[in-house]
Design an enzyme around this catalytic site. Structure first.
Site, short mmCIF file in Angstrom:
data_model
loop_
_atom_site.label_atom_id
_atom_site.label_comp_id
_atom_site.label_asym_id
_atom_site.label_seq_id
_atom_site.Cartn_x
_atom_site.Cartn_y
_atom_site.Cartn_z
N GLU B 46 0.79 -1.23 0.00
CA GLU B 46 0.00 0.00 0.00
C GLU B 46 0.82 1.28 0.00
O GLU B 46 0.29 2.35 -0.23
CB GLU B 46 -1.01 0.00 1.15
CG GLU B 46 -0.41 -0.03 2.54
CD GLU B 46 -0.28 -1.43 3.10
OE1 GLU B 46 -0.17 -2.39 2.31
OE2 GLU B 46 -0.26 -1.57 4.34
N ASN B 47 2.12 1.18 0.25
CA ASN B 47 2.94 2.38 0.17
C ASN B 47 3.24 2.77 -1.28
O ASN B 47 3.86 3.80 -1.53
CB ASN B 47 4.25 2.22 0.95
CG ASN B 47 5.08 1.06 0.46
OD1 ASN B 47 4.56 -0.02 0.21
ND2 ASN B 47 6.36 1.26 0.30
#
Lengths: 233, 218
Positions: B46-47
Site C-alpha cells: 500500500e505504500n
C-alpha cells in the site's frame, strides 16, 4: 515559464511560524523531506501540527522535531517505530490523531483538488468514525471525512525543474504527490534541480502549478529503516 | 499444529491465478514464499508498488524501494509505482482481489481488532481500516490463542475495532474457519489437531458440520 526556484532551504522555509499546520511527505523514512525537517529544527518553530503518515524514528525524520518538543499534534496512520513518540503520547504531552492511511491520503488529495469532504467506508463502526456523519450508499455505510487545511506542505522529489515540475522515484513517491498544492505553500526539495526544458513533459508526475518553491538538497542520507536482503547463491 | 510458515502455506492455496493480492505485515508476508509457481499473481504494497519481488541481494538495497513494512524489496517485470491516494483507490475501489492480514481478535460476526490496546500499545491502524472496509475477500492469518493462552476467536471483540463484519475466512495454527451469520464454521483441522482441541481454544460460537477434514498441505 514561471520560475519557482529559491536559492536555499532558508528561503524555502521563509514565513514558517509557531502553531502552523504542516504536511510532510514520506512513508517511514522513505521519501521524507530531510532538508525541510532539518531547517524546522534549526528555526526552532514550536507547536507544530504535523500531517504525516509516520513520525520518523527516534533520531531521524520527524523524530528530530519530537526530540526538541516542537510538535504539538501529530496526524498519522502509523507511529509504531518511535519510542519518544510513544512516551510523549502516553504522557499526554503530544496530541495524536490516528487516521486510516487511505483516508489520510485522500484528505490531502481532497485539499489539493478542491473537495471539502468525501465519503469513505474506512473506519465505519470504529472509534475513527465517532462524531462524524455517516451515510448509506447502495447498502453500505460510509463516513464523511473532511479535507485537510494546512499552511505548508513539505515534499521530496527525485528530480525537478525551475518551473516546479516534479518526478518521484520508486516508493519514495508515496504521500508526496498528494500533498503538493494541498497547503497554502508547497515547498519541494529535490535531489536534482534541472533547467526548464530538461524534463520530458510526458514523464512529469506533478506539474509545477502545485509547487510554490523548489530547491536542490545536497547529500541526502536516505536512511533505510529495515534493511532486508537475500543471500547470493 | 501449524507453525507460522504452515499457516502461510495453507493460505497460499487460496491465492488464485490472476489475483492482485495485498499482504499485511507478519505471517501474511510469508504467504508470498508459498504461492504456486505456475500461476500469475501480483503483490501490492500500500505504500505504492504493484509487482513486488523478493528482498534484494546484499549490496543492491535501494532506500527508495521498500514495502509497507519498510523493508527493502525488489520489483518484478511488469511492476509499477504510484502515490498513496492511487494505492488506496486500488483497495477502496475493489481492484485488489485478496487481502491477507493479521489480527489480535476476530469476533463470530466478522468484526476484527488489530490496531490498538488502550493504554498499552498504540501504533496506529496504518492501512488496515481501509483494507478491511473495502476488500471483497479478507483472510485473517493468526495464532488461535494469544500468549496467555486465551482464545482470539471471540463472541465479541474486547479491543477497539478495525472493521465491522468484514472477515470471511480465518487460518490459524489449529484450523481453517469461515465466518457465517451463525458463527465460526470449522472447515479444516490442522494436522494432528482434534476437533476437541479447537473447541477448547475457541470462545465464539463454533459450528461443526459432520466430519471435519484435516488440511492437505503440499
Amino acid at each position: 515559464m514561471i520560475r519557482k526556484t529559491v536559492t536555499d532551504v532558508q528561503e524555502a522555509l521563509a514565513g514558517v511560524e509557531d502553531g502552523m499546520t504542516m504536511m510532510l511527505g514520506g512513508f517511514g523514512l522513505c521519501g521524507i523531506p530531510e532538508k525541510a525537517i532539518a531547517q524546522l529544527v534549526a528555526l526552532g518553530v514550536k507547536d507544530i501540527t504535523c500531517i504525516s503518515n509516520n513520525a520518523g524514528v527516534d533520531d531521524f525524520g520527524l523524530g528530530l522535531l519530537l526530540q526538541k518538543r516542537q510538535i504539538k499534534k501529530m496526524i498519522s496512520s502509523y507511529v509504531g517505530e518511535n519510542d519518544e513518540f510513544e512516551r510523549q503520547m502516553l504522557s499526554g504531552e503530544l496530541e495524536v490523531e490516528l487516521t486510516p492511511q487511505g483516508t489520510l491520503a485522500e484528505k490531502c488529495r481532497a485539499a489539493q483538488g478542491g473537495f471539502p469532504a468525501f465519503f469513505t467506508p474506512a473506519g465505519y463502526g470504529t472509534e475513527v468514525a465517532e462524531g462524524k456523519e455517516t451515510r448509506e450508499f447502495n447498502g453500505k455505510m460510509y463516513v464523511l471525512e473532511e479535507a485537510y487545511k494546512a499552511d505548508f506542505a513539505f515534499v521530496k522529489a527525485w528530480k525537478g525543474d525551475e518551473a516546479g515540475n516534479l518526478i518521484f522515484k520508486g516508493t519514495a513517491r508515496n504521500f508526496n504527490p498528494v500533498m503538493c498544492g494541498a497547503a497554502k505553500i508547497t515547498v519541494a526539495e529535490v535531489e536534482e534541480l534541472l533547467p526548464a526544458g530538461s524534463l520530458d513533459p510526458n514523464q512529469v508526475h506533478i506539474p509545477g502549478i502545485f509547487v510554490q518553491r523548489i530547491f536542490e538538497g545536497e547529500s541526502y542520507e536516505k536512511r533505510i529503516e529495515q534493511r532486508t536482503v537475500r543471500q547470493r547463491i | 499444529m501449524l507453525d507460522k510458515n504452515g499457516i502461510a502455506k495453507r493460505i497460499a492455496q487460496e491465492v488464485k491465478d490472476g489475483y492482485y493480492v495485498n499482504l499485511g505485515i507478519g505471517i501474511p508476508t510469508l504467504v508470498a514464499n508459498f504461492v504456486r509457481e505456475d500461476i500469475s499473481v501480483e503483490f501490492q504494497s500500500e505504500n505504492g508498488v504493484l509487482g513486488m519481488g523478493p528482498f534484494p541481494f546484499e549490496g543492491d538495497e535501494d532506500a527508495d524501494i521498500i514495502n509497507a513494512g519498510k523493508q527493502t524489496i525488489t520489483t518484478l517485470p511488469g511492476a509499477s509505482f504510484f502515490d498513496s491516494a492511487l494505492s488506496f483507490g486500488m483497495i477502496r475501489g475493489k481492484h485488489v482481489d485478496l487481502t491477507i492480514l493479521g489480527a489480535m481478535e476476530v469476533a463470530e460476526n466478522g468484526d476484527i481488532a488489530n490496531w490498538k490496546i488502550p493504554g498499552k500499545m498504540v501504533k496506529g491502524m496504518g492501512g488496515a481500516m481501509d483494507l478491511v472496509a473495502s476488500a471483497e475477500q479478507i483472510i485473517v492469518a493468526m495464532m488461535h490463542t494469544n500468549r496467555a493462552g486465551e482464545s482470539k476467536l471471540l463472541k465479541a471483540c474486547s479491543l477497539p475495532l478495525t472493521g465491522v463484519g468484514c472477515v470471511k475466512k480465518i487460518v490459524t495454527n489449529l484450523a481453517v474457519l469461515e465466518v457465517t451469520p451463525e458463527g465460526f464454521v470449522l472447515m479444516e483441522r490442522a494436522p494432528g489437531v482434534s476437533v476437541e482441541e479447537i473447541k477448547d481454544a475457541t470462545e465464539g460460537a463454533l459450528i461443526i458440520n459432520g466430519e471435519v477434514p484435516e488440511m492437505v498441505l503440499n
